[in-house]
Motif scaffolding. Structure first.
Motif, PDB file in Angstrom:
ATOM      1  N   ASN A 120     -25.323  -3.760 -35.735  1.00 18.81           N
ATOM      2  CA  ASN A 120     -25.742  -4.654 -36.819  1.00 18.81           C
ATOM      3  C   ASN A 120     -25.291  -4.102 -38.168  1.00 18.81           C
ATOM      4  O   ASN A 120     -26.090  -3.849 -39.062  1.00 18.81           O
ATOM      5  N   PHE A 121     -23.966  -3.952 -38.273  1.00 17.68           N
ATOM      6  CA  PHE A 121     -23.344  -3.523 -39.525  1.00 17.68           C
ATOM      7  C   PHE A 121     -23.899  -2.169 -39.996  1.00 17.68           C
ATOM      8  O   PHE A 121     -24.279  -2.013 -41.149  1.00 17.68           O
ATOM      9  N   THR A 122     -23.954  -1.214 -39.081  1.00 14.97           N
ATOM     10  CA  THR A 122     -24.332   0.190 -39.285  1.00 14.97           C
ATOM     11  C   THR A 122     -25.834   0.421 -39.411  1.00 14.97           C
ATOM     12  O   THR A 122     -26.265   1.528 -39.691  1.00 14.97           O
ATOM     13  N   THR A 123     -26.647  -0.595 -39.203  1.00 12.77           N
ATOM     14  CA  THR A 123     -28.095  -0.474 -39.410  1.00 12.77           C
ATOM     15  C   THR A 123     -28.776   0.402 -38.360  1.00 12.77           C
ATOM     16  O   THR A 123     -29.635   1.223 -38.686  1.00 12.77           O
ATOM     17  N   LEU A 124     -28.410   0.218 -37.096  1.00 12.28           N
ATOM     18  CA  LEU A 124     -29.175   0.797 -35.985  1.00 12.28           C
ATOM     19  C   LEU A 124     -28.650   2.187 -35.637  1.00 12.28           C
ATOM     20  O   LEU A 124     -27.902   2.371 -34.687  1.00 12.28           O
ATOM     21  N   ILE A 125     -29.081   3.173 -36.379  1.00 14.63           N
ATOM     22  CA  ILE A 125     -28.549   4.526 -36.197  1.00 14.63           C
ATOM     23  C   ILE A 125     -29.018   5.144 -34.878  1.00 14.63           C
ATOM     24  O   ILE A 125     -28.390   6.066 -34.363  1.00 14.63           O
ATOM     25  N   HIS A 126     -30.091   4.619 -34.292  1.00 19.18           N
ATOM     26  CA  HIS A 126     -30.543   5.076 -32.974  1.00 19.18           C
ATOM     27  C   HIS A 126     -30.208   4.073 -31.879  1.00 19.18           C
ATOM     28  O   HIS A 126     -30.729   4.189 -30.762  1.00 19.18           O
ATOM     29  N   GLY A 127     -29.379   3.083 -32.180  1.00 21.00           N
ATOM     30  CA  GLY A 127     -29.071   2.067 -31.193  1.00 21.00           C
ATOM     31  C   GLY A 127     -30.188   1.043 -31.083  1.00 21.00           C
ATOM     32  O   GLY A 127     -31.045   0.915 -31.963  1.00 21.00           O
ATOM     33  N   HIS A 128     -30.183   0.331 -29.963  1.00 20.71           N
ATOM     34  CA  HIS A 128     -31.099  -0.798 -29.780  1.00 20.71           C
ATOM     35  C   HIS A 128     -32.384  -0.400 -29.067  1.00 20.71           C
ATOM     36  O   HIS A 128     -32.386   0.455 -28.175  1.00 20.71           O
ATOM     37  N   ALA A 129     -33.479  -1.049 -29.482  1.00 18.97           N
ATOM     38  CA  ALA A 129     -34.794  -0.876 -28.843  1.00 18.97           C
ATOM     39  C   ALA A 129     -35.180   0.600 -28.758  1.00 18.97           C
ATOM     40  O   ALA A 129     -35.643   1.088 -27.721  1.00 18.97           O
ATOM     41  N   PHE A 130     -35.007   1.303 -29.859  1.00 20.45           N
ATOM     42  CA  PHE A 130     -35.339   2.731 -29.928  1.00 20.45           C
ATOM     43  C   PHE A 130     -36.839   2.890 -29.667  1.00 20.45           C
ATOM     44  O   PHE A 130     -37.669   2.349 -30.408  1.00 20.45           O
ATOM     45  N   PRO A 131     -37.238   3.592 -28.617  1.00 18.82           N
ATOM     46  CA  PRO A 131     -38.655   3.625 -28.213  1.00 18.82           C
ATOM     47  C   PRO A 131     -39.650   3.962 -29.319  1.00 18.82           C
ATOM     48  O   PRO A 131     -40.691   3.287 -29.429  1.00 18.82           O
ATOM     49  N   PRO A 132     -39.406   4.987 -30.177  1.00 19.55           N
ATOM     50  CA  PRO A 132     -40.403   5.245 -31.234  1.00 19.55           C
ATOM     51  C   PRO A 132     -40.597   4.072 -32.188  1.00 19.55           C
ATOM     52  O   PRO A 132     -41.714   3.840 -32.676  1.00 19.55           O
ATOM     53  N   VAL A 133     -39.530   3.308 -32.440  1.00 20.56           N
ATOM     54  CA  VAL A 133     -39.658   2.122 -33.298  1.00 20.56           C
ATOM     55  C   VAL A 133     -40.434   1.031 -32.574  1.00 20.56           C
ATOM     56  O   VAL A 133     -41.339   0.396 -33.142  1.00 20.56           O
ATOM     57  N   VAL A 134     -40.090   0.799 -31.317  1.00 18.76           N
ATOM     58  CA  VAL A 134     -40.791  -0.222 -30.534  1.00 18.76           C
ATOM     59  C   VAL A 134     -42.288   0.082 -30.480  1.00 18.76           C
ATOM     60  O   VAL A 134     -43.134  -0.800 -30.676  1.00 18.76           O
TER      61      VAL A 134
END
Length: 443
Positions: free
Chosen positions: A67-81
């Motif tokens: 997403n244009f460099t936004t997701l530095i941990h990739g998708h569905a990063f567990p701590p964020v979820v």
């Protein structure tokens, strides 16, 4: 060969193609973002899994866009979820402040030397817009100096000169101040001075002329859309000396490039700004922007003694969901995480350059930290104009992105690619191998 790839691609995108046909009934061009890549029709995503995307048709792609460099941990990063799931049960947004905004602000102020105070907004565009307002309010001057081709969002003054082309870009040392959209008031361009990147002589000459009415120098120290070009140390030094001499504020736009290091891009490249704009990675995949800087300059936002010099609100500014997602993301991006990601970046850039040298193909690679960009030209660009692609070069990059897609890699066309902490050494090797395969088939 490429025609067969395109044909196979169309067959494998039946559900994406159907979704696009439906979307064209509701959106002017079938999407809600001009930045969506649509070669052969956009790929509709159903979910993200770490370093990968899965589309509606079940195909899986290594995501070099994030997403244009936004997701530095990739998708569905567990701590964020987990953080968002916890928080959302208590409500999504309030007219009142929450402790969550204090926690994220404290992390950023502690980490980034140039930030003493901070304000949260909802996007990078808003952050740059309010930074320009802050510079004008603080200095009492109106002009903005910026560099040709750099992207600073969609604010009227910020986007002047960001899309210049050979048809309108004017002299090399004094590029035209071309507004970002048709119908923009001419007065917008009157208050923006556009300059070439990495050109000290042009900078000194222009500031000598407009310095007395200039509020800020707006700079992305390694402008992504303009070529992901390394700033030359003497250029950075000249910006700081001229800004001090003429009482001009320096605004470092790090909405994208904050990911260059633990303390951001300014610190990495030796720039001492008065204001920094941030976004993307600090929201953990949720809408966010921020303006930070010295407490003296940031006082223009203060309402403590009445109406502020720069009123800044925003219904969703500092909403708790973005705050907790950002905090979880940034806490996980400790110095070791940045170091590991940079190591992967060094590996992929070296691998791509080795493949180019072996093939003798007319390509080069720019970038640093977790960012890289492939250029269809032999010599490294120093300026936006050198990085600007001809129609033939655009077609070359289109063929490359098609080749990558056909081998399970989503590579941005004509923009910076980026890595995430979810990637593995095998993923890096896959990128290099697919690029090497493209060169061997094409050259």
């Amino acid at each position: 060969m490429m025609d067969s790839i395109v044909a196979a691609r169309a067959q494998s995108r039946a559900r994406s193609n159907a979704a696009f046909r439906e979307a064209r009934r509701y959106f002017p061009d079938g999407t809600s973002r001009a930045t969506v890549e649509r070669d052969g029709g956009p790929i509709y995503v159903t979910r993200g899994e770490g370093a990968h995307l899965v589309d509606l048709d079940g195909s899986k792609f290594l995501d070099l866009n994030n997403n244009f460099t936004t997701l530095i941990h990739g998708h569905a990063f567990p701590p964020v979820v987990e953080a968002v799931s916890r928080t959302i049960r208590d409500g999504t947004c309030f007219a009142n402040p929450t402790e969550h905004e204090i926690a994220l602000a404290a992390l950023l102020v502690e980490r980034i030397p140039a930030i003493e105070n901070i304000r949260f907004v909802n996007s990078g565009t808003e952050a740059v817009m309010f930074a320009i307002k802050a510079a004008r309010a603080f200095t009492g001057k109106t002009n903005v100096v910026r560099f040709e081709g750099a992207y600073h969002g969609a604010g009227d003054w910020a986007e002047v000169g960001q899309s210049n082309s050979p048809a309108n870009w004017g002299p090399v040392q004094r590029p035209s101040s071309v507004p970002g959209y048709r119908g923009a008031p001419a007065s917008v361009a009157d208050d923006v001075t556009v300059l070439p990147f990495n050109d000290v002589d042009a900078l000194e000459h222009a500031i000598g002329s407009v310095g007395g009415r200039t509020a800020c120098i707006l700079i992305d120290v390694m402008p992504s859309r303009a070529g992901l070009i390394e700033p030359e140390p003497e250029f950075i030094q000249a910006i700081m000396e001229l800004a001090r001499r003429h009482s001009i504020l320096i605004v470092s736009d790090e909405v994208l490039n904050l990911r260059q290091g633990y303390q951001g891009a300014s610190e990495r490249h030796g720039l001492t700004p008065d204001l920094i704009t941030a976004g993307k990675i600090i929201g953990g995949g949720f809408p966010i922007g921020a303006i930070g800087g010295s407490s003296e300059v940031m006082r223009v936002f203060s309402a403590e003694h009445g109406r502020p010099a720069v009123p800044q609100g925003g219904t969703f500014s500092a909403n708790p969901v973005s705050m907790v997602a950002g905090l979880a993301t940034m806490q996980a991006m400790n110095e070791d995480a940045f170091s590991r990601l940079e190591h992967f970046g060094d590996q992929v850039r070296l691998g791509l350059r080795t493949a180019i040298a072996r093939s003798g193909a007319p390509f080069c690679v720019t970038g640093t930290a977790s960012l890289f960009r492939i250029h269809p030209r032999s010599e490294l660009p120093r300026t936006y104009r050198e990085a600007f692609m001809s129609a033939e070069q655009e077609e070359t990059m289109r063929r490359l992105t098609r080749h990558c897609i056909s081998h399970g890699i989503s590579l941005p066309m004509g923009a910076s690619a980026c890595l995430s902490t979810a990637m593995t050494a095998a993923d890096i090797e896959h990128v290099i191998e697919v690029f090497d395969d493209f060169l061997s088939q094409t050259y």
